[in-house]
Scaffold this motif. Sequence first.
Motif, PDB file in Angstrom:
ATOM      1  N   PRO A   1     -21.428   5.442  22.970  1.00  0.00           N
ATOM      2  CA  PRO A   1     -20.551   5.962  24.027  1.00  0.00           C
ATOM      3  C   PRO A   1     -19.125   5.439  23.860  1.00  0.00           C
ATOM      4  CG  PRO A   1     -21.930   4.208  24.879  1.00  0.00           C
ATOM      5  CD  PRO A   1     -22.351   4.453  23.468  1.00  0.00           C
ATOM      6  N   TYR A   2     -18.198   6.135  24.474  1.00  0.00           N
ATOM      7  CA  TYR A   2     -16.791   5.734  24.509  1.00  0.00           C
ATOM      8  C   TYR A   2     -16.162   5.647  23.131  1.00  0.00           C
ATOM      9  CZ  TYR A   2     -18.338   4.381  29.135  1.00  0.00           C
ATOM     10  OH  TYR A   2     -18.911   4.373  30.363  1.00  0.00           O
ATOM     11  N   LEU A   3     -16.575   6.501  22.221  1.00  0.00           N
ATOM     12  CA  LEU A   3     -16.018   6.450  20.878  1.00  0.00           C
ATOM     13  C   LEU A   3     -15.748   7.864  20.400  1.00  0.00           C
ATOM     14  CD1 LEU A   3     -15.299   4.463  18.631  1.00  0.00           C
ATOM     15  CD2 LEU A   3     -17.559   4.857  17.700  1.00  0.00           C
ATOM     16  N   PHE A   4     -14.553   8.077  19.890  1.00  0.00           N
ATOM     17  CA  PHE A   4     -14.213   9.393  19.350  1.00  0.00           C
ATOM     18  C   PHE A   4     -14.214   9.367  17.829  1.00  0.00           C
ATOM     19  CE2 PHE A   4     -11.111  12.570  17.892  1.00  0.00           C
ATOM     20  CZ  PHE A   4     -11.774  13.703  18.320  1.00  0.00           C
ATOM     21  N   MET A   5     -13.583   8.378  17.224  1.00  0.00           N
ATOM     22  CA  MET A   5     -13.564   8.290  15.770  1.00  0.00           C
ATOM     23  C   MET A   5     -14.409   7.100  15.332  1.00  0.00           C
ATOM     24  SD  MET A   5      -9.676   9.364  14.732  1.00  0.00           S
ATOM     25  CE  MET A   5      -8.969   7.880  15.356  1.00  0.00           C
ATOM     26  N   GLY A   6     -15.416   7.355  14.512  1.00  0.00           N
ATOM     27  CA  GLY A   6     -16.285   6.295  14.042  1.00  0.00           C
ATOM     28  C   GLY A   6     -17.738   6.538  14.363  1.00  0.00           C
ATOM     29  N   GLU A   7     -18.005   7.479  15.260  1.00  0.00           N
ATOM     30  CA  GLU A   7     -19.398   7.707  15.641  1.00  0.00           C
ATOM     31  C   GLU A   7     -20.209   8.282  14.486  1.00  0.00           C
ATOM     32  OE1 GLU A   7     -17.544  11.704  16.614  1.00  0.00           O
ATOM     33  OE2 GLU A   7     -16.882   9.635  16.588  1.00  0.00           O
ATOM     34  N   GLU A   8     -19.564   9.032  13.590  1.00  0.00           N
ATOM     35  CA  GLU A   8     -20.299   9.630  12.475  1.00  0.00           C
ATOM     36  C   GLU A   8     -20.860   8.562  11.543  1.00  0.00           C
ATOM     37  OE1 GLU A   8     -16.877  12.435  13.568  1.00  0.00           O
ATOM     38  OE2 GLU A   8     -17.070  10.301  13.139  1.00  0.00           O
ATOM     39  N   VAL A   9     -20.027   7.600  11.168  1.00  0.00           N
ATOM     40  CA  VAL A   9     -20.494   6.557  10.261  1.00  0.00           C
ATOM     41  C   VAL A   9     -21.507   5.653  10.964  1.00  0.00           C
ATOM     42  CG1 VAL A   9     -18.672   4.837  10.638  1.00  0.00           C
ATOM     43  CG2 VAL A   9     -19.773   5.006   8.418  1.00  0.00           C
ATOM     44  N   ALA A  10     -21.323   5.409  12.257  1.00  0.00           N
ATOM     45  CA  ALA A  10     -22.276   4.583  12.999  1.00  0.00           C
ATOM     46  C   ALA A  10     -23.652   5.253  13.033  1.00  0.00           C
ATOM     47  CB  ALA A  10     -21.774   4.327  14.423  1.00  0.00           C
ATOM     48  N   LEU A  11     -23.664   6.527  13.310  1.00  0.00           N
ATOM     49  CA  LEU A  11     -24.932   7.255  13.357  1.00  0.00           C
ATOM     50  C   LEU A  11     -25.554   7.367  11.970  1.00  0.00           C
ATOM     51  CD1 LEU A  11     -27.023   8.895  14.909  1.00  0.00           C
ATOM     52  CD2 LEU A  11     -25.597  10.908  14.565  1.00  0.00           C
ATOM     53  N   SER A  12     -24.735   7.654  10.967  1.00  0.00           N
ATOM     54  CA  SER A  12     -25.303   7.869   9.630  1.00  0.00           C
ATOM     55  C   SER A  12     -25.850   6.582   9.015  1.00  0.00           C
ATOM     56  CB  SER A  12     -24.292   8.538   8.697  1.00  0.00           C
ATOM     57  OG  SER A  12     -23.181   7.714   8.452  1.00  0.00           O
ATOM     58  N   ILE A  13     -25.184   5.437   9.200  1.00  0.00           N
ATOM     59  CA  ILE A  13     -25.720   4.197   8.620  1.00  0.00           C
ATOM     60  C   ILE A  13     -27.000   3.776   9.343  1.00  0.00           C
ATOM     61  CG2 ILE A  13     -24.338   2.555   9.994  1.00  0.00           C
ATOM     62  CD1 ILE A  13     -24.205   0.830   7.393  1.00  0.00           C
ATOM     63  N   ARG A  14     -27.058   3.999  10.648  1.00  0.00           N
ATOM     64  CA  ARG A  14     -28.277   3.655  11.391  1.00  0.00           C
ATOM     65  C   ARG A  14     -29.434   4.575  10.979  1.00  0.00           C
ATOM     66  NH1 ARG A  14     -27.353   4.238  17.105  1.00  0.00           N
ATOM     67  NH2 ARG A  14     -29.369   3.223  17.341  1.00  0.00           N
ATOM     68  N   ALA A  15     -29.143   5.867  10.818  1.00  0.00           N
ATOM     69  CA  ALA A  15     -30.185   6.814  10.415  1.00  0.00           C
ATOM     70  C   ALA A  15     -30.650   6.519   8.982  1.00  0.00           C
ATOM     71  CB  ALA A  15     -29.669   8.249  10.526  1.00  0.00           C
TER      72      ALA A  15
ATOM     73  N   LYS B   1     -23.660   2.540  -1.154  1.00  0.00           N
ATOM     74  CA  LYS B   1     -23.694   3.166  -2.484  1.00  0.00           C
ATOM     75  C   LYS B   1     -23.849   4.683  -2.346  1.00  0.00           C
ATOM     76  CE  LYS B   1     -26.105   3.152  -6.885  1.00  0.00           C
ATOM     77  NZ  LYS B   1     -27.229   2.639  -7.650  1.00  0.00           N
ATOM     78  N   PHE B   2     -24.781   5.113  -1.499  1.00  0.00           N
ATOM     79  CA  PHE B   2     -25.011   6.541  -1.278  1.00  0.00           C
ATOM     80  C   PHE B   2     -23.743   7.225  -0.761  1.00  0.00           C
ATOM     81  CE2 PHE B   2     -25.867   9.675   2.083  1.00  0.00           C
ATOM     82  CZ  PHE B   2     -26.422  10.686   1.326  1.00  0.00           C
ATOM     83  N   ALA B   3     -23.080   6.602   0.201  1.00  0.00           N
ATOM     84  CA  ALA B   3     -21.894   7.192   0.829  1.00  0.00           C
ATOM     85  C   ALA B   3     -20.610   6.922   0.038  1.00  0.00           C
ATOM     86  CB  ALA B   3     -21.752   6.669   2.255  1.00  0.00           C
ATOM     87  N   GLU B   4     -20.740   6.191  -1.069  1.00  0.00           N
ATOM     88  CA  GLU B   4     -19.603   5.870  -1.931  1.00  0.00           C
ATOM     89  C   GLU B   4     -18.486   5.163  -1.154  1.00  0.00           C
ATOM     90  OE1 GLU B   4     -18.377   9.174  -4.416  1.00  0.00           O
ATOM     91  OE2 GLU B   4     -20.422   9.955  -4.410  1.00  0.00           O
TER      92      GLU B   4
END
Length: 141
Positions: A1-15, A118-121
Amino acid sequence: PYLFMGEEVALSIRAWTSGWNIYAPRKNLIGHQYRPLQMHTPHYWTAVGRFLERPLITDRVSSKIRDRIKYMMGYPEFSLEAVKRDNAEHEDDEAYNILLELDHYGLGTARTREDYLKFAEINLEEKTCGKLTWCSEGELE
């Protein structure tokens, strides 16, 4: 919550670290239109502030959330020791504790952070990202 830029990397590394694979379609089928501020359309950061009746809440909270993401990503300047040192005076204040609930909302255990980087370079030392041609150009591995 409360995040506009950065949520994509947070979600992708957790997933990714939880065992989920990440794919990109070869062709864009849908998208969304982002309107500049000059068009006076609603934006996330103002809508949340109006809803909570706290106009600058996203500015204050988002900076701590970005620190939390940098810690999860493994930025050298956000090592566990550095985070504990920098937050020592606020360690009992949940609003400042970026380590709070990481056992529930942090990285998974199926893959490592290094596997993801490594995957995300992503090179955190040099703060660079690769081209990810599998994503940007639809090339197969």
